[in-house]
Design an enzyme around this catalytic site. Structure first.
Site, PDB file in Angstrom:
ATOM      1  N   ASN A   9       0.871  -1.175   0.000  1.00 26.66           N
ATOM      2  CA  ASN A   9       0.000   0.000   0.000  1.00 26.66           C
ATOM      3  C   ASN A   9       0.907   1.224   0.000  1.00 26.66           C
ATOM      4  O   ASN A   9       1.523   1.529   1.012  1.00 26.66           O
ATOM      5  CB  ASN A   9      -0.891  -0.030   1.251  1.00 26.66           C
ATOM      6  N   TRP A  10       0.958   1.882  -1.135  1.00 23.47           N
ATOM      7  CA  TRP A  10       1.887   3.015  -1.258  1.00 23.47           C
ATOM      8  C   TRP A  10       1.382   4.254  -0.529  1.00 23.47           C
ATOM      9  O   TRP A  10       2.104   5.211  -0.373  1.00 23.47           O
ATOM     10  CB  TRP A  10       2.124   3.340  -2.737  1.00 23.47           C
ATOM     11  N   LYS A  11       0.105   4.277  -0.162  1.00 27.68           N
ATOM     12  CA  LYS A  11      -0.509   5.444   0.489  1.00 27.68           C
ATOM     13  C   LYS A  11      -0.284   6.695  -0.375  1.00 27.68           C
ATOM     14  O   LYS A  11      -0.295   6.592  -1.592  1.00 27.68           O
ATOM     15  CB  LYS A  11       0.028   5.593   1.914  1.00 27.68           C
ATOM     16  N   HIS A  96      -9.335   1.418   5.029  1.00 30.36           N
ATOM     17  CA  HIS A  96      -8.056   1.557   5.735  1.00 30.36           C
ATOM     18  C   HIS A  96      -8.257   2.459   6.956  1.00 30.36           C
ATOM     19  O   HIS A  96      -9.036   3.419   6.904  1.00 30.36           O
ATOM     20  CB  HIS A  96      -7.002   2.137   4.787  1.00 30.36           C
ATOM     21  N   GLU A  98      -6.551   4.752   8.092  1.00 32.10           N
ATOM     22  CA  GLU A  98      -6.280   6.175   7.840  1.00 32.10           C
ATOM     23  C   GLU A  98      -7.502   6.842   7.219  1.00 32.10           C
ATOM     24  O   GLU A  98      -7.767   8.015   7.474  1.00 32.10           O
ATOM     25  CB  GLU A  98      -5.033   6.311   6.947  1.00 32.10           C
ATOM     26  N   GLU A 168      -5.170  -4.744  10.513  1.00 32.33           N
ATOM     27  CA  GLU A 168      -4.109  -3.760  10.727  1.00 32.33           C
ATOM     28  C   GLU A 168      -4.348  -3.028  12.044  1.00 32.33           C
ATOM     29  O   GLU A 168      -5.139  -2.075  12.096  1.00 32.33           O
ATOM     30  CB  GLU A 168      -4.109  -2.740   9.581  1.00 32.33           C
ATOM     31  N   GLY A 174       2.976   2.209  10.810  1.00 33.26           N
ATOM     32  CA  GLY A 174       3.967   3.276  10.676  1.00 33.26           C
ATOM     33  C   GLY A 174       4.691   3.622  11.958  1.00 33.26           C
ATOM     34  O   GLY A 174       5.383   4.630  12.039  1.00 33.26           O
ATOM     35  N   SER A 214       3.779  -2.211  10.290  1.00 36.49           N
ATOM     36  CA  SER A 214       5.236  -2.326  10.475  1.00 36.49           C
ATOM     37  C   SER A 214       5.758  -3.710  10.116  1.00 36.49           C
ATOM     38  O   SER A 214       6.673  -4.226  10.763  1.00 36.49           O
ATOM     39  CB  SER A 214       5.626  -1.942  11.911  1.00 36.49           C
ATOM     40  N   GLY A 235       3.041  -1.221   4.240  1.00 35.34           N
ATOM     41  CA  GLY A 235       3.065   0.219   3.973  1.00 35.34           C
ATOM     42  C   GLY A 235       4.475   0.672   3.648  1.00 35.34           C
ATOM     43  O   GLY A 235       4.957   0.513   2.523  1.00 35.34           O
ATOM     44  N   GLY A 236       5.169   1.203   4.632  1.00 35.82           N
ATOM     45  CA  GLY A 236       6.496   1.801   4.429  1.00 35.82           C
ATOM     46  C   GLY A 236       7.457   0.912   3.650  1.00 35.82           C
ATOM     47  O   GLY A 236       8.145   1.386   2.731  1.00 35.82           O
TER      48      GLY A 236
HETATM   49  P1  13P Z   1       3.253   0.256   7.675  1.00 35.14           P
HETATM   50  O1  13P Z   1       3.761  -1.012   7.063  1.00 35.14           O
HETATM   51  O2  13P Z   1       3.994   1.482   7.183  1.00 35.14           O
HETATM   52  O3  13P Z   1       3.166   0.180   9.172  1.00 35.14           O
HETATM   53  O4  13P Z   1       1.747   0.465   7.143  1.00 35.14           O
HETATM   54  C1  13P Z   1       0.863  -0.589   7.208  1.00 35.14           C
HETATM   55  C2  13P Z   1      -0.351  -0.211   6.466  1.00 35.14           C
HETATM   56  O5  13P Z   1      -1.082   0.672   6.872  1.00 35.14           O
HETATM   57  C3  13P Z   1      -0.636  -0.893   5.203  1.00 35.14           C
HETATM   58  O6  13P Z   1      -1.905  -0.599   4.741  1.00 35.14           O
END
Ligand code: 13P
Length: 251
Positions: A9-11, A96, A98, A168, A174, A214, A235-236
């Site tokens: 997920n590149w966000k 998600h 977020e 999640e 993050g 993470s 994510g990251g």
């Molecule tokens: P991180 O891997 O950066 O913690 O993010 C997870 C995430 O929200 C994937 O959708």
């Protein structure tokens, strides 16, 4: 049988040219990933068309990160499920944390979004998860159970074949703080039971449940080794092709 999935997920990261380069690097690295591990990259809306060209003919599938809760019309700034499907993407992430936290995404809106995504031939990666306060109050099972019931109990067993769940925990996203393999496994097992309660054991067994929060090359192996963890939503670490591929190789 349920699929093993590693999804990135590149966000809200990368410009279009940067995203195209990242996608090319993922496609190149994908050659080393075992065929039974499905790779998905979820990009911002602006990237979908050019990235669709990059992944075309490869094993890498393409996903959006969200879609509108309305079919079409005067909803300035929104992007419909039909528009997403027309870019060539096959999936969309929905719900998600977020989006729930910053954009007021409710379970009721998610029902509409899931309906529209499925109606337009997209598969859905539905995210659930508790925040830190809820975890500390011991409410994580209740919170995740309700998110699953409020959204997915509105669908059929046939539709569940097009839905992937991502657990999640918000406190792990993050933050560098990963849920332990045991903490993740107990919720994943609970989510599977919640699916079985409504749709039966076979549907539950066939539903992929991903862990997100993470997840990185150093902890993916232990997480993916758990019986009810069917991969990750990254994510990251998905912003570096080498790390993303290393996670997929952890299977
Ligand atoms: P991180 O891997 O950066 O913690 O993010 C997870 C995430 O929200 C994937 O959708």
């Amino acid at each position: 049988m349920r699929k093993k999935i590693v999804a990135g997920n590149w966000k809200m990261n990368t410009t279009v040219p940067e995203g195209v380069e990242l996608a090319k690097a993922v496609v190149a690295g994908a050659a080393n990933v075992p065929a039974d591990v499905k790779l998905i990259i979820a990009t911002p809306f602006t990237h979908l068309c050019p990235v669709a060209e990059v992944v075309k003919g490869s094993v890498v599938a393409l996903s959006a990160e969200n879609c509108a809760d309305k079919e079409k019309g005067a909803y300035t700034g929104e992007v419909s499920a039909a528009m997403l499907a027309s870019t060539g993407c096959q999936y969309t992430i929905l719900g998600h944390s977020e989006r729930r936290q910053y954009y007021g995404e409710t379970d009721a809106k998610l029902v509409e979004k899931v309906k529209l995504a499925l109606a337009n031939g997209l598969d859905v990666i539905l995210c659930v998860g508790e925040n830190l306060e809820e975890r500390e109050a011991g409410k994580h099972f209740e919170v995740c159970g309700n998110q699953i019931k409020n959204v997915l109990y509105n669908f059929t067993a046939e539709e569940m074949a097009h839905i992937v769940i991502a657990y999640e925990p918000v406190w792990a996203i993050g933050t560098g703080k990963t849920a332990t393999a045991e903490q993740a496994e107990e919720i994943h097992a609970f989510i599977r039971i919640t699916i079985a309660d409504k749709f039966g054991v076979q549907v539950a067994e066939d539903t992929s449940i991903l862990y997100g929060g993470s997840c990185k090359p150093s902890n993916a192996k232990e997480l993916f080794a758990q019986k009810d963890i069917d991969g990750g939503l990254i994510g990251g670490a998905a912003l570096k092709a080498d790390d993303f591929i290393a996670i997929a190789l952890s299977y």
